[in-house]
Design an enzyme around this catalytic site. Structure first.
Site, PDB file in Angstrom:
ATOM      1  N   ASP A 275      -8.154  -4.533  -1.908  1.00 57.51           N
ATOM      2  CA  ASP A 275      -8.616  -3.145  -1.823  1.00 57.51           C
ATOM      3  C   ASP A 275      -8.464  -2.709  -0.366  1.00 57.51           C
ATOM      4  O   ASP A 275      -9.257  -3.114   0.491  1.00 57.51           O
ATOM      5  CB  ASP A 275     -10.078  -3.033  -2.232  1.00 57.51           C
ATOM      6  CG  ASP A 275     -10.318  -3.317  -3.712  1.00 57.51           C
ATOM      7  OD1 ASP A 275      -9.440  -3.919  -4.352  1.00 57.51           O
ATOM      8  OD2 ASP A 275     -11.394  -2.949  -4.215  1.00 57.51           O
TER       9      ASP A 275
ATOM     10  N   LYS B  92      -8.804   4.023  -5.315  1.00 59.50           N
ATOM     11  CA  LYS B  92     -10.238   3.734  -5.358  1.00 59.50           C
ATOM     12  C   LYS B  92     -10.982   4.810  -4.586  1.00 59.50           C
ATOM     13  O   LYS B  92     -10.529   5.258  -3.537  1.00 59.50           O
ATOM     14  CB  LYS B  92     -10.483   2.343  -4.758  1.00 59.50           C
ATOM     15  CG  LYS B  92     -11.943   1.913  -4.665  1.00 59.50           C
ATOM     16  CD  LYS B  92     -12.024   0.504  -4.097  1.00 59.50           C
ATOM     17  CE  LYS B  92     -13.450   0.090  -3.751  1.00 59.50           C
ATOM     18  NZ  LYS B  92     -13.505  -1.269  -3.170  1.00 59.50           N
TER      19      LYS B  92
ATOM     20  N   LYS C  80     -10.255   3.019  -9.590  1.00 61.57           N
ATOM     21  CA  LYS C  80     -11.451   2.199  -9.436  1.00 61.57           C
ATOM     22  C   LYS C  80     -12.531   3.093  -8.830  1.00 61.57           C
ATOM     23  O   LYS C  80     -12.401   3.573  -7.705  1.00 61.57           O
ATOM     24  CB  LYS C  80     -11.196   0.995  -8.531  1.00 61.57           C
ATOM     25  CG  LYS C  80     -12.458   0.161  -8.268  1.00 61.57           C
ATOM     26  CD  LYS C  80     -12.152  -1.077  -7.432  1.00 61.57           C
ATOM     27  CE  LYS C  80     -13.407  -1.826  -7.038  1.00 61.57           C
ATOM     28  NZ  LYS C  80     -13.111  -3.050  -6.245  1.00 61.57           N
TER      29      LYS C  80
END
Length: 219
Positions: free
Chosen positions: A89, A150, A183
């Site tokens: 991430d 995300k 996400k």
């Protein structure tokens, strides 16, 4: 959504500055018990991979501000992958987005995607961006072949921002889902909040409250 299905969509997370190896062990244990993934600091990846080889382990790159050099992020990505991370991430450089330097933002993501054979999720830090900037950040992630976008690190300083939360919102998830799998992360503390994000288009939930979310789900 039943617990077993939902569990595989949750990255049970511990990323605070005081995180210890004992905290990581606790997250891994819960992830194993409930069938969740885990998201942990990069310094613990090698130990975590040995402790819980069956748990999908994500770690963070350029966290939480995203202002490392491209070279530093690329090297960190390679180190994390070799240590046993299954997913990354990465935090984009929000300042580059706000300055309109989209080519540099895209280049940075491309460098990481090319450096490792594992999925790269791109954290765009929605609380710091306008909707127009969110669209541009997501487009850069698409062009760079990222696996997901995300919402948040959960650590944005919102005191000087005209927003109510530094975390995920239904509106942002819906916007981002136009581009890539999303996400949703930041401030998701229970089953109802998680389902609101999923209904808006999220395919993954990042939360330190993974157990609480699942215990609120139908058995």
């Amino acid at each position: 959504m039943d617990r077993a299905t939902l569990a595989g969509m949750i990255d049970h997370t511990v990323l605070g500055p005081k995180t210890t190896i004992a905290d990581v062990e606790s997250v891994l244990s819960a992830a194993e018990t409930y069938g969740m993934n885990a998201c942990i600091p990069p310094c613990y990846v090698a130990e975590a991979a040995e402790m819980a080889p069956d748990v999908t382990i994500a770690t963070v790159i350029g966290f939480p501000h995203g202002q490392d050099s491209i070279e530093a992020k690329r090297e960190a990505a390679e180190i994390a992958w070799k240590a046993g991370a299954d997913e990354l991430d990465m935090v984009i450089n929000v300042g580059r987005v706000k300055a309109g330097e989209d080519d540099l933002v895209e280049t940075e993501i491309c460098e990481l995607v090319a450096a490792v054979p594992i999925p790269v999720k791109v954290i765009i830090e929605t609380a710091s961006l306008t909707d127009e900037e969110k669209h541009r950040a997501c487009a850069a992630a698409v062009n760079a072949d990222a696996a997901m976008v995300k919402t948040s690190t959960g650590f944005a300083d919102i005191e000087d921002l005209d927003v109510e939360t530094a975390g995920a919102t239904v509106e942002d998830v819906s916007l981002m889902a136009e581009y890539l799998p999303v996400k949703a992360s930041g401030g998701i503390g229970d089953y109802e909040a998680a389902m609101a994000m999923i209904d808006a288009g999220a395919e993954r939930i990042g939360a330190s409250s993974g157990v609480a979310i699942l215990e609120g789900a139908p058995a």
